[in-house]
Motif scaffolding. Structure first.
Motif, PDB file in Angstrom:
ATOM      1  N   ALA A 275       0.805  -0.930  -0.254  1.00  0.00           N
ATOM      2  CA  ALA A 275       0.500  -0.207   0.219  1.00  0.00           C
ATOM      3  C   ALA A 275       0.544   1.368   0.547  1.00  0.00           C
ATOM      4  O   ALA A 275       1.813   1.071   0.767  1.00  0.00           O
ATOM      5  CB  ALA A 275      -1.054  -0.088   1.182  1.00  0.00           C
ATOM      6  N   GLU A 380      -7.137  -4.071  -6.639  1.00  0.00           N
ATOM      7  CA  GLU A 380      -7.394  -4.798  -4.933  1.00  0.00           C
ATOM      8  C   GLU A 380      -7.843  -5.940  -5.710  1.00  0.00           C
ATOM      9  O   GLU A 380      -8.568  -7.759  -5.142  1.00  0.00           O
ATOM     10  CB  GLU A 380      -8.775  -5.151  -4.324  1.00  0.00           C
ATOM     11  N   ASN A 407      -2.247  -6.431  -3.675  1.00  0.00           N
ATOM     12  CA  ASN A 407      -0.766  -6.310  -2.966  1.00  0.00           C
ATOM     13  C   ASN A 407      -1.390  -7.571  -2.004  1.00  0.00           C
ATOM     14  O   ASN A 407      -2.232  -7.596  -1.600  1.00  0.00           O
ATOM     15  CB  ASN A 407      -1.347  -5.355  -1.915  1.00  0.00           C
TER      16      ASN A 407
END
Length: 457
Positions: A275, A380, A407
Motif C-alpha cells: 500500500a 485490489e 497487494n
C-alpha cells in the motif's frame, strides 16, 4: 496402497472441478456436502452460488447413468487413469459404527458429519490411506484431534512453493551488469540500441522484464530465443524522465512500471506491491494520458474486488456507479491528487471524468460482457480466485488494455492465500506472454508514516 480422499464442501466451491484432480485414486463425497451445495446454489452471492452449480453439474454428469449401488461403490471419473467417485450416505453413520465420534452440535453439525465419514472409512479400510481434504483450518485441527490420521489442505491451486519465488518484473544485478556478461553484440534497430547477450547471462529471464544494476544501467528484454537475450538499452535517466498526465516516477520501480504501462505492445499489465507504492496513481495517470491525449481508447472502466460487494451493493441507493462509490473512493482520491493543484479542482475532475468516459463497474456484472476500445483497471485483485481473474481477463476485446493491481499482503478472502491467489497465478502464467508485463512496485511513496507502518506494524 489404496488412497481414498474425502472432499469437504469448501474444496468444491474453491475449485468446482477438484474431483478430477486426484488421478487414479478414489474420491468420496459425503451426502452432507451435496446438501450444502444444494443450499448454496441459490444464494444471492453470485460467485459462490455459480461455483456450487458448476460442482453439482459436474457430479451429475459423472453419476447420471449410475445405479444406487454403483454410486456408493464408485463410478469412473472421466479423464483420469482409474479414479472413481462415490457418494457416502453419512446420515447412516453412528457412534456404534466407529470409535471416535463427534456429536452433531447445531453449530458444527455438517463439519462433524463429514469428519465422521472420514473416521468411518479409516476404520473400515485399515490398510488404506484415508485423507480428508478441506480448506477449513479449524476443521483440520478437529479431525486430527478426533483420531483421523491424514488431513490436508487442497493444494492443486498452489502456484508456488514460496511467495519469494514470484516474478517481480526485474532483476537487480549487484555492481556492474556487464562484468557478468561474456560476450555482447550491439546494433541499432529502428532508433533503439539492442544488445544481444547469451541467455545464460541472466537466470530465469523472460520477455518484458528489466535488468538493472548499481551503476545506472537499465535494460529491457525486448525478445529472446533459446540462445540469446535481446536487451533494449534504455539509456541513463530514461525511466526517471517519463511523464504521464503530470505524474513523474519517484523511484526506479515506478519508472519501470510507467514504461510498461505506456508500452504499445503490452495489453496486460500486472502491478503488485505494498500500500502506498503508487500503483493506482500510475495506472490512472497512464489511462488518462492514453485516452484523452493520445486517443488510443474510448473509455476507462474501473472495477475493484471487495468481498461484501455481492451482498451489500444491492441495498445501496442509486445507479451502479453510485452504489460502487464507497469502494472506489481510492480512485476519487487519486483524481484529486492529479488535479488538486488546478485553479478549480472539482471542475477539472468532472471534466476528466466526462472526457475519459470513466465508468465504475462491479466485478459481478462484468462477466458475459466484452470490452472493446477500453482501458480497464482492476484494483485490489489479490482476493480474486484463479477462476475469477480468468473470467475477467477473457472479457477484454479488440484494442483494449487491462491493468491488474494488487497487494498480496492484504488478502481478505478466507479461502485464498498468497500462494493460491488468482493474482499470483496470473503473474506466474502470464510472465512469458509477449503482450503481458509484470512489475512489483516496492517503494512506499505515500508518506513517511505509511512507509514505517508497512515495514514495522
Amino acid at each position: 496402497m489404496q488412497k481414498i480422499f474425502v472432499l469437504d464442501t469448501n474444496v468444491l466451491l474453491h475449485d468446482p472441478m477438484a474431483i478430477k484432480s486426484f488421478h487414479e485414486h478414489k474420491v468420496v463425497i459425503p451426502m452432507t456436502v451435496l446438501e450444502e451445495l444444494d443450499s448454496i446454489k441459490d444464494r444471492k452471492q453470485k460467485d459462490v452460488s455459480r461455483e456450487a452449480r458448476i460442482a453439482i453439474s459436474s457430479i451429475d454428469n459423472m453419476l447420471a447413468d449410475a445405479t444406487p449401488k454403483q454410486m456408493q461403490v464408485g463410478v469412473p471419473i472421466p479423464s483420469t487413469e482409474s479414479g472413481t467417485l462415490s457418494i457416502f450416505p453419512d446420515q447412516l453413520v453412528s457412534e456404534t459404527i466407529i470409535g471416535p465420534f463427534i456429536n452433531a452440535s447445531p453449530q458444527q453439525n455438517n463439519d462433524n458429519r463429514i469428519i465422521n465419514v472420514s473416521l468411518t472409512l479409516q476404520k473400515q479400510n485399515p490398510d488404506a490411506f484415508i485423507c480428508l481434504i478441506t480448506k477449513d483450518i479449524n476443521m483440520r485441527i478437529k479431525a486430527k484431534g478426533c483420531g483421523l490420521e491424514n488431513v490436508e489442505d487442497y493444494r492443486k491451486d498452489k502456484v508456488l512453493d514460496d511467495i519469494d519465488l514470484l516474478a517481480r518484473g526485474y532483476v537487480r544485478v549487484p555492481g556492474k551488469f556487464w562484468d557478468n556478461v561474456d560476450s555482447v553484440e550491439t546494433q541499432r534497430n529502428q532508433g533503439k540500441t539492442i544488445h544481444r547477450i547469451p541467455r545464460g547471462s541472466v537466470e530465469d529471464a523472460y520477455i518484458s522484464m528489466f535488468i538493472i544494476d548499481d551503476e545506472g544501467f537499465a535494460g529491457f528484454v525486448d525478445h529472446l530465443d533459446d540462445e540469446y537475450l535481446y536487451l533494449h538499452d534504455l539509456g541513463d535517466g530514461t525511466l526517471e524522465r517519463q511523464n504521464s498526465w503530470g505524474v513523474k516516477p519517484r523511484n526506479m520501480e515506478q519508472g519501470m512500471a510507467m514504461y510498461l504501462l505506456t508500452h504499445p505492445e503490452i495489453d496486460l499489465n500486472i502491478m503488485t506491491g505494498p500500500a502506498g507504492s503508487g500503483k493506482t496513481l500510475l495506472a490512472l495517470a497512464s489511462a488518462l494520458e492514453a485516452i484523452i491525449e493520445h486517443k488510443q481508447y474510448e473509455k476507462l472502466i474501473v472495477a475493484r474486488s471487495t468481498p461484501p460487494i455481492a451482498e451489500d451493493i444491492g441495498f445501496l441507493p442509486g445507479t451502479e456507479e453510485e452504489k460502487m462509490a464507497p469502494w472506489l473512493a481510492a480512485f476519487e482520491d487519486n483524481l484529486e491528487i492529479l488535479h488538486g493543484g488546478d485553479e478549480s479542482p472539482f471542475s477539472s475532475i468532472d471534466y476528466v471524468k466526462e472526457k475519459a468516459n470513466i465508468q465504475f463497474k462491479s466485478l459481478n456484472f462484468m462477466r458475459g460482457r466484452s470490452f472493446n476500445n477500453s482501458y480497464v483497471i482492476i484494483d485490489e485483485a489479490q482476493s480474486l480466485s484463479q477462476f475469477q481473474l480468468k473470467s475477467i481477463i477473457t472479457r477484454i476485446g479488440q484494442n483494449s488494455k487491462i491493468v491488474i493491481l494488487g497487494n498480496l499482503a492484504q488478502i481478505d478472502n478466507h479461502y485464498i492465500n498468497p500462494l493460491t491467489s488468482g493474482l499470483t497465478y496470473c503473474v506466474d502464467k502470464m510472465k512469458n506472454f509477449k503482450h503481458a508485463s509484470i512489475m512489483h512496485v516496492n517503494g512506499i511513496e505515500r508518506s513517511r508514516l505509511a512507509a514505517f507502518a508497512e515495514e514495522n506494524l
